[in-house]
Design a protein around this motif. Structure first.
Motif, mmCIF file in Angstrom:
data_model
loop_
_atom_site.group_PDB
_atom_site.id
_atom_site.type_symbol
_atom_site.label_atom_id
_atom_site.label_comp_id
_atom_site.label_asym_id
_atom_site.label_seq_id
_atom_site.Cartn_x
_atom_site.Cartn_y
_atom_site.Cartn_z
ATOM 1 N N GLU A 233 0.647 -1.149 -0.071
ATOM 2 C CA GLU A 233 0.121 0.041 0.062
ATOM 3 C C GLU A 233 0.904 1.340 0.206
ATOM 4 O O GLU A 233 1.855 1.230 0.746
ATOM 5 C CB GLU A 233 -0.787 -0.050 1.410
ATOM 6 C CG GLU A 233 -1.843 1.195 1.278
ATOM 7 C CD GLU A 233 -2.438 1.214 2.665
ATOM 8 O OE1 GLU A 233 -2.794 2.325 3.128
ATOM 9 O OE2 GLU A 233 -2.878 -0.079 3.010
ATOM 10 N N THR A 234 0.614 2.242 -0.658
ATOM 11 C CA THR A 234 1.166 3.491 -0.676
ATOM 12 C C THR A 234 0.481 4.721 -0.851
ATOM 13 O O THR A 234 -0.770 4.501 -1.403
ATOM 14 C CB THR A 234 2.300 3.421 -2.014
ATOM 15 O OG1 THR A 234 1.447 3.735 -3.362
ATOM 16 C CG2 THR A 234 3.244 2.150 -2.123
ATOM 17 N N MET A 235 1.188 5.813 -1.005
ATOM 18 C CA MET A 235 0.325 6.964 -1.040
ATOM 19 C C MET A 235 1.097 8.195 -1.688
ATOM 20 O O MET A 235 2.425 8.067 -1.667
ATOM 21 C CB MET A 235 -0.022 7.836 0.347
ATOM 22 C CG MET A 235 -1.263 6.930 1.276
ATOM 23 S SD MET A 235 -1.490 7.965 3.138
ATOM 24 C CE MET A 235 -2.193 9.430 2.337
ATOM 25 N N LEU A 236 0.584 8.842 -2.591
ATOM 26 C CA LEU A 236 1.142 10.216 -3.139
ATOM 27 C C LEU A 236 0.446 11.200 -2.490
ATOM 28 O O LEU A 236 -0.690 11.388 -2.400
ATOM 29 C CB LEU A 236 0.966 10.139 -4.875
ATOM 30 C CG LEU A 236 1.710 9.257 -5.492
ATOM 31 C CD1 LEU A 236 1.275 9.265 -6.941
ATOM 32 C CD2 LEU A 236 3.168 9.358 -5.403
ATOM 33 N N LEU A 237 1.397 12.161 -1.963
ATOM 34 C CA LEU A 237 0.926 13.299 -1.197
ATOM 35 C C LEU A 237 1.699 14.559 -1.570
ATOM 36 O O LEU A 237 2.964 14.551 -1.880
ATOM 37 C CB LEU A 237 1.274 13.045 0.332
ATOM 38 C CG LEU A 237 0.431 11.989 1.002
ATOM 39 C CD1 LEU A 237 1.793 10.979 1.537
ATOM 40 C CD2 LEU A 237 -0.326 12.519 2.215
ATOM 41 N N PRO A 238 0.760 15.628 -1.915
ATOM 42 C CA PRO A 238 1.430 16.813 -2.328
ATOM 43 C C PRO A 238 2.098 17.460 -1.198
ATOM 44 O O PRO A 238 1.709 17.350 0.277
ATOM 45 C CB PRO A 238 0.342 17.755 -2.793
ATOM 46 C CG PRO A 238 -0.958 16.956 -2.124
ATOM 47 C CD PRO A 238 -0.620 15.851 -2.038
ATOM 48 N N LYS A 239 3.429 18.060 -1.259
ATOM 49 C CA LYS A 239 4.115 18.593 -0.227
ATOM 50 C C LYS A 239 3.274 19.940 0.127
ATOM 51 O O LYS A 239 3.568 20.149 1.644
ATOM 52 C CB LYS A 239 5.826 18.669 -0.716
ATOM 53 C CG LYS A 239 6.576 17.549 -0.926
ATOM 54 C CD LYS A 239 7.841 17.900 -1.386
ATOM 55 C CE LYS A 239 8.590 16.624 -1.611
ATOM 56 N NZ LYS A 239 9.897 17.143 -2.142
#
Length: 349
Positions: A233-239
């Motif tokens: 499981e992963t996430m992409l998050l804006p900084k």
């Protein structure tokens, strides 16, 4: 009591949902034990005359696709939601309760090429997908009968995807679904209690720690969340803090396209297969005025555990108690981080 989380069973808390996951790292010190078969490479044609998503073909209900050259969007021929819905009902004991739910379901074809995935597309082509997602969020979110816009992709037949042509879906619902609603509540409460955005602070802490970071670019960070349930499981998050994709600058949209490709390549390289997953975007409900607490993000939920054919199932204790995993988030992140960013199909012999 030991603080060595790598050796002893423990629970990890998900601040976005308020749920827990049981982690049992002692059960497998080497998560890659056993045979790992080399999967056969499935070669798809660039155009399939039997595919109902390819350009120029006729879909099941009789509509014909245009000869599209990049992104193509249409209303789903078999929608899970309709414009009309039943009336509500609730018995006096609150045991039998029905509320109406209406909405719009759309299909987003990422490319006219039948044989591609997001991980195999060029950055400029994926950028057009990002732009299409933003346009759909804005268009659907302005409708009076829409309260939430859920953008997602099911990739691979084991995730219920009925067609290998690269595509995703958009379900725009009258009300906010359960999981985004839970994330809305938890982020709102964190801001009220701590005076700061939950995911802004989480990104800061993860960038300091580095153990669960897979990669980053100027605008985004890819990581295995501390509370991950699925093996990879992963996430992409804006900084930067922003509530929805429409807040992205042109440069940030380019960075998102790059991040989507890089994440997809790593998944594919993990077991040298077209990696299945469910991916979805969580962002602020479009009509909510009080949205300072919202930090939009992307979830990837992939089922594969040890190889292209060995996958995780939710059974036993997980169905009756709580989710459980043996491989820690840190181990999964290292495995993904150490993979090359050149797609395995491009390496040559």
């Amino acid at each position: 009591m030991s603080n060595n989380f790598e050796d002893y069973p423990h629970k990890r808390f998900n601040p976005l949902t308020g749920e827990w996951v049981l982690v049992s790292p002692h059960r497998t010190k080497r998560p890659w034990q056993g045979k790992q078969e080399k999967p056969a490479v499935n070669t798809l044609p660039a155009y399939d005359d039997k595919c109902y998503l390819c350009p120029g073909n006729t879909r099941n209900q009789g509509a014909s696709n245009p000869d599209y050259k990049d992104v193509f969007i249409f209303d789903n021929d078999f929608p899970a939601l309709l414009h009309e819905s039943v009336g509500g009902f609730c018995d006096e004991d609150n045991l039998f309760k029905v509320e109406p739910e209406s909405g719009i379901c759309r299909v987003v074809c990422f490319s006219p090429r039948h044989d591609l995935t997001l991980s195999r597309m060029q950055p400029e082509a994926v950028r057009k997908v990002v732009d299409a997602w933003c346009e759909q969020y804005s268009e659907l979110g302005e409708r009076e009968d829409i309260g939430y816009v859920q953008i997602f992709e099911n990739r691979g037949d084991i995730m219920g995807c009925s067609n290998p042509h690269p595509h995703g879906q958009i379900w725009a619902t009258r009300s906010t679904p359960v999981i985004p609603e839970s994330e809305d509540k938890r982020q709102r409460e964190y801001l009220a209690e701590k005076g700061k955005c939950l995911l802004c602070r989480y990104v800061e802490r993860e960038l300091e720690n580095k153990k669960r970071i897979i990669f980053e670019n100027d605008s985004f960070v890819a990581l295995v969340p501390f509370w991950a349930v699925w093996p990879f499981e992963t996430m992409l998050l804006p900084k930067a803090h922003m509530g929805a994709m429409v807040d992205l600058t042109p440069a940030q949209r380019d960075d998102l396209a790059e991040a989507l490709i890089r994440m997809g390549i790593r998944f594919d390289n993990l077991f040298e297969t077209s990696f299945p997953y469910s991916m979805g975007i969580h962002q602020r409900p479009p009509k909510n005025k009080d949205n300072k607490h919202w930090h939009w993000h992307i979830h990837y939920y992939p089922p594969l555990l040890r190889s292209a054919t060995v996958k995780k199932f939710m059974v036993g204790f997980e169905m009756l108690g709580m989710p459980q995993r043996d491989i820690t988030a840190e181990q999964s992140a290292k495995q993904l981080r150490d993979l090359p960013e050149e797609h395995y199909l491009d390496r040559g012999e």
